[in-house]
Design a protein around this motif. Structure first.
Motif, PDB file in Angstrom:
ATOM      1  N   ILE A  63      50.352   7.772 -69.253  1.00 55.41           N
ATOM      2  CA  ILE A  63      49.342   9.353 -69.554  1.00 55.41           C
ATOM      3  C   ILE A  63      47.413   9.545 -68.890  1.00 55.41           C
ATOM      4  O   ILE A  63      47.259  10.496 -68.977  1.00 55.41           O
ATOM      5  CB  ILE A  63      49.858   9.374 -70.726  1.00 55.41           C
ATOM      6  N   GLU A  64      46.948   8.769 -69.907  1.00 55.67           N
ATOM      7  CA  GLU A  64      45.252   8.700 -69.362  1.00 55.67           C
ATOM      8  C   GLU A  64      45.571   8.423 -68.163  1.00 55.67           C
ATOM      9  O   GLU A  64      44.432   9.615 -67.700  1.00 55.67           O
ATOM     10  CB  GLU A  64      45.110   7.699 -70.296  1.00 55.67           C
ATOM     11  N   GLU A  65      45.743   7.705 -67.572  1.00 53.89           N
ATOM     12  CA  GLU A  65      46.021   7.476 -65.785  1.00 53.89           C
ATOM     13  C   GLU A  65      46.157   8.798 -65.104  1.00 53.89           C
ATOM     14  O   GLU A  65      45.197   9.621 -64.466  1.00 53.89           O
ATOM     15  CB  GLU A  65      46.443   6.478 -64.795  1.00 53.89           C
ATOM     16  N   CYS A  66      47.174   9.871 -65.503  1.00 53.60           N
ATOM     17  CA  CYS A  66      47.132  11.083 -64.990  1.00 53.60           C
ATOM     18  C   CYS A  66      46.407  12.096 -65.180  1.00 53.60           C
ATOM     19  O   CYS A  66      46.337  13.288 -64.433  1.00 53.60           O
ATOM     20  CB  CYS A  66      49.044  11.089 -65.416  1.00 53.60           C
ATOM     21  N   ASP A  67      45.967  12.286 -66.345  1.00 60.32           N
ATOM     22  CA  ASP A  67      45.326  12.759 -66.896  1.00 60.32           C
ATOM     23  C   ASP A  67      44.438  12.916 -66.511  1.00 60.32           C
ATOM     24  O   ASP A  67      43.772  13.263 -66.425  1.00 60.32           O
ATOM     25  CB  ASP A  67      44.750  12.997 -68.988  1.00 60.32           C
ATOM     26  N   SER A  68      43.614  11.632 -66.233  1.00 59.56           N
ATOM     27  CA  SER A  68      41.866  11.431 -65.082  1.00 59.56           C
ATOM     28  C   SER A  68      42.387  11.968 -64.304  1.00 59.56           C
ATOM     29  O   SER A  68      40.960  12.415 -63.558  1.00 59.56           O
ATOM     30  CB  SER A  68      41.622   9.900 -65.118  1.00 59.56           C
ATOM     31  N   PHE A  69      43.652  11.832 -63.488  1.00 58.57           N
ATOM     32  CA  PHE A  69      43.861  12.258 -62.017  1.00 58.57           C
ATOM     33  C   PHE A  69      43.613  13.781 -61.551  1.00 58.57           C
ATOM     34  O   PHE A  69      43.073  14.043 -61.007  1.00 58.57           O
ATOM     35  CB  PHE A  69      45.127  11.807 -61.531  1.00 58.57           C
ATOM     36  N   ARG A  70      44.269  14.136 -63.380  1.00 59.88           N
ATOM     37  CA  ARG A  70      44.340  15.699 -62.924  1.00 59.88           C
ATOM     38  C   ARG A  70      43.233  16.566 -63.218  1.00 59.88           C
ATOM     39  O   ARG A  70      42.808  17.537 -62.608  1.00 59.88           O
ATOM     40  CB  ARG A  70      45.350  16.334 -63.891  1.00 59.88           C
ATOM     41  N   ASN A  71      42.544  15.718 -63.656  1.00 60.41           N
ATOM     42  CA  ASN A  71      40.766  16.362 -64.445  1.00 60.41           C
ATOM     43  C   ASN A  71      40.397  16.484 -63.241  1.00 60.41           C
ATOM     44  O   ASN A  71      38.881  17.285 -62.865  1.00 60.41           O
ATOM     45  CB  ASN A  71      40.600  15.417 -65.164  1.00 60.41           C
ATOM     46  N   VAL A  72      39.984  15.674 -62.312  1.00 57.01           N
ATOM     47  CA  VAL A  72      39.168  15.439 -61.275  1.00 57.01           C
ATOM     48  C   VAL A  72      39.709  16.520 -60.535  1.00 57.01           C
ATOM     49  O   VAL A  72      38.840  17.350 -59.783  1.00 57.01           O
ATOM     50  CB  VAL A  72      39.515  13.935 -60.445  1.00 57.01           C
ATOM     51  N   CYS A  73      40.964  16.851 -60.155  1.00 53.50           N
ATOM     52  CA  CYS A  73      41.335  17.698 -59.284  1.00 53.50           C
ATOM     53  C   CYS A  73      40.978  19.096 -59.764  1.00 53.50           C
ATOM     54  O   CYS A  73      40.489  20.095 -59.151  1.00 53.50           O
ATOM     55  CB  CYS A  73      43.205  17.367 -59.272  1.00 53.50           C
ATOM     56  N   GLU A  74      41.174  19.381 -61.056  1.00 52.76           N
ATOM     57  CA  GLU A  74      41.481  21.301 -61.609  1.00 52.76           C
ATOM     58  C   GLU A  74      39.653  20.980 -61.490  1.00 52.76           C
ATOM     59  O   GLU A  74      39.651  22.428 -61.289  1.00 52.76           O
ATOM     60  CB  GLU A  74      41.977  20.443 -63.356  1.00 52.76           C
ATOM     61  N   SER A  75      39.080  20.244 -61.854  1.00 44.47           N
ATOM     62  CA  SER A  75      37.441  20.037 -61.438  1.00 44.47           C
ATOM     63  C   SER A  75      37.069  20.064 -60.197  1.00 44.47           C
ATOM     64  O   SER A  75      35.536  19.903 -60.236  1.00 44.47           O
ATOM     65  CB  SER A  75      37.166  19.457 -62.599  1.00 44.47           C
ATOM     66  N   THR A  76      38.083  19.756 -59.093  1.00 45.15           N
ATOM     67  CA  THR A  76      37.496  20.376 -57.624  1.00 45.15           C
ATOM     68  C   THR A  76      36.845  21.525 -57.302  1.00 45.15           C
ATOM     69  O   THR A  76      37.550  22.884 -58.268  1.00 45.15           O
ATOM     70  CB  THR A  76      38.646  19.314 -57.018  1.00 45.15           C
ATOM     71  N   GLU A  77      36.351  21.792 -56.795  1.00 45.96           N
ATOM     72  CA  GLU A  77      35.601  22.724 -56.455  1.00 45.96           C
ATOM     73  C   GLU A  77      36.263  23.212 -54.132  1.00 45.96           C
ATOM     74  O   GLU A  77      35.354  23.312 -53.840  1.00 45.96           O
ATOM     75  CB  GLU A  77      33.636  23.068 -56.401  1.00 45.96           C
ATOM     76  N   PRO A  78      37.091  24.433 -54.372  1.00 43.52           N
ATOM     77  CA  PRO A  78      38.065  25.392 -55.135  1.00 43.52           C
ATOM     78  C   PRO A  78      38.920  24.469 -56.417  1.00 43.52           C
ATOM     79  O   PRO A  78      38.967  23.043 -55.687  1.00 43.52           O
ATOM     80  CB  PRO A  78      38.823  26.579 -54.770  1.00 43.52           C
ATOM     81  N   SER A  79      39.058  24.704 -57.288  1.00 43.94           N
ATOM     82  CA  SER A  79      40.269  23.855 -58.643  1.00 43.94           C
ATOM     83  C   SER A  79      41.443  23.305 -56.916  1.00 43.94           C
ATOM     84  O   SER A  79      42.283  24.585 -56.836  1.00 43.94           O
ATOM     85  CB  SER A  79      40.133  24.215 -59.416  1.00 43.94           C
ATOM     86  N   LEU A  80      42.242  22.335 -57.566  1.00 40.61           N
ATOM     87  CA  LEU A  80      43.021  21.895 -56.795  1.00 40.61           C
ATOM     88  C   LEU A  80      44.351  22.317 -58.298  1.00 40.61           C
ATOM     89  O   LEU A  80      43.817  21.148 -59.346  1.00 40.61           O
ATOM     90  CB  LEU A  80      43.261  20.347 -56.670  1.00 40.61           C
ATOM     91  N   ASP A  81      44.974  22.681 -58.005  1.00 36.76           N
ATOM     92  CA  ASP A  81      46.104  22.459 -59.611  1.00 36.76           C
ATOM     93  C   ASP A  81      47.117  22.089 -58.896  1.00 36.76           C
ATOM     94  O   ASP A  81      48.267  23.544 -58.847  1.00 36.76           O
ATOM     95  CB  ASP A  81      46.203  24.057 -60.209  1.00 36.76           C
ATOM     96  N   TYR A  82      47.985  21.624 -58.643  1.00 38.65           N
ATOM     97  CA  TYR A  82      49.355  21.194 -58.479  1.00 38.65           C
ATOM     98  C   TYR A  82      50.522  21.424 -59.319  1.00 38.65           C
ATOM     99  O   TYR A  82      51.946  21.744 -58.849  1.00 38.65           O
ATOM    100  CB  TYR A  82      49.494  19.700 -57.774  1.00 38.65           C
TER     101      TYR A  82
END
Ligand code: ADP
Ligand code: DP6
Length: 368
Positions: A245-264
């Protein structure tokens, strides 16, 4: 002129893998070298079967994906991949590639991983190359990074390596699929999951360039990877699921803080993550661990004995179309290929030569 040479054909099967530690960011795009090592489980039941036929009279490569003419971008990617194989085998012929995924393509279930692992195996064999799995895996990486892990079954580590020439960048099977038979990946297929517009390989580079969290993630990943591998070796679900879970949240965090945001994710995907956290909270122990790739479907790991409870809590989540209960599965395998007398052995730096049958047998070692 002698008789026209017969077409060369081979079929290969490979399954997708789900990363427990994500590959996200390329340090060298020409060589396909990632910034960080990653770790995955190859899955059973889901698979790609690919048949490659090289023909002397063909003027263009053709891709038939799931029974339909491949989209231009997918066909071009296959063509570029075949160029690499043609150079290795010194074979000028174009090919027909017929491939079927028995699951949804381009939705975050890693069709590109199984697709290019299968293409690497089939194209290498059809072209006459007689490559060991390590070379098929290396080749697959040039089609899709994560494909290098799908050459192998069970639990697989992809070593990022540190050498500029990439010679220490390789996937390695760490533990076989049978290591942990009680481990289940319950995939919650999200209804109306959007098809990805941009390949992960491109999207991840935007993260590298723009996410303020990316450097910190790179610092954290090595320790997490070691801890995840150790938990799997010990078959410790209690240790593994919180780390996943921690790793998945870390991955999602870098995606969401990408410019423009990556939201899968969709609203349903987010509800699934919430339901797993709630299940772990109410049961007073980590009963399950969620992860997702660049797509809306969610993989939830649990142990077989807890599967009924997990299913019961996820059934309450609106918007799930189906569940797939998957287990660790086998690596890529040749289904049919040219007779061994027509095979070549790849030499370093991509050229090939025919080996006498006896020499090939010696190289293959016992049991082959
Ligand atoms: P996924 O999450 O399914 O890997 P991607 O968008 O990363 O999604 O990759 C999907 C792309 O991979 C497809 O658009 C196509 O270009 C390629 N692909 C998928 N399956 C195959 C296949 N069986 N053979 C060749 N290429 C494939
Ligand atoms: C989030 O290797 O699938 O699934 O080359 O575009 O196919 P492409 O990239 P790909 O990227 C994988 C990203 C990931 C994480 C992982 O599988 O490690």
């Amino acid at each position: 002129m002698g008789e026209r040479e017969p077409a060369r054909r081979a079929s290969y099967e490979a399954s997708p893998n789900i990363a427990l530690v994500k590959y996200w960011g390329v340090r060298d795009t020409a060589l396909g070298l990632p910034y960080n090592s990653s770790f995955s489980v190859t899955l059973d039941r889901l698979k790609t079967r690919t048949t490659v036929t090289f023909e002397p009279d063909r003027t263009e490569d053709e891709l038939l994906l799931n029974g339909e003419v491949g989209a231009p971008a997918a066909t071009a990617a296959v063509g570029r991949f075949l160029d690499r194989v043609r150079a290795m085998a010194s074979l000028p012929w174009r090919a027909t590639v017929r491939s079927t995924n028995n699951f949804q393509t381009a939705s975050g279930l890693a069709s590109s991983a199984s697709g290019f692992a299968a293409l690497a195996g089939a194209a290498a064999a059809a072209s006459g190359l007689d490559l060991p799995p390590s070379e098929i895996s290396r080749l697959a990486r040039f089609g899709s990074g994560s494909a290098c892990r799908s050459t192998y079954g069970g639990f697989v580590r992809w070593h990022a390596g540190s050498l500029p020439d990439g010679s220490d960048c390789r996937a390695e099977p760490v533990l076989p699929a049978e290591h942990w038979p009680e481990l289940v990946d319950l995939v919650a297929l999200v209804a109306n999951a959007p098809t990805k517009g941009v390949r992960s390989a491109l999207a991840m580079q935007t993260t590298v360039e723009t996410s303020p969290q990316y450097t910190r993630r790179l610092e954290e990943v090595p320790a997490r990877l070691e801890a995840i591998e150790a938990a799997i070796r010990r078959r410790s679900a209690e240790e593994l699921f919180p780390l996943v879970i921690e790793e998945c949240d870390s991955f999602r965090n870098v995606c969401e803080s990408t410019e423009p945001s990556l939201d899968y994710l969709t609203a349903t995907s987010r509800r699934i993550l919430g339901a797993v956290r709630e299940l772990n909270r109410t049961s007073g122990r980590p009963m399950a661990g969620y992860t997702h790739d660049a797509g809306a479907h969610v993989h939830v790991f649990t142990l077989e004995e807890d599967l009924p409870k997990l299913r019961a809590s996820l059934r309450k989540v609106e918007g799930i179309s189906r569940f797939l209960a998957l287990k660790p599965g086998p690596g890529g395998r040749l289904v049919s290929g040219p007779p061994t007398g027509q095979r070549l052995v790849a030499r370093r730096r991509g050229t090939a030569r025919a080996l006498p049958r006896r020499a090939r047998a010696a190289r293959a070692g016992p049991g082959k």
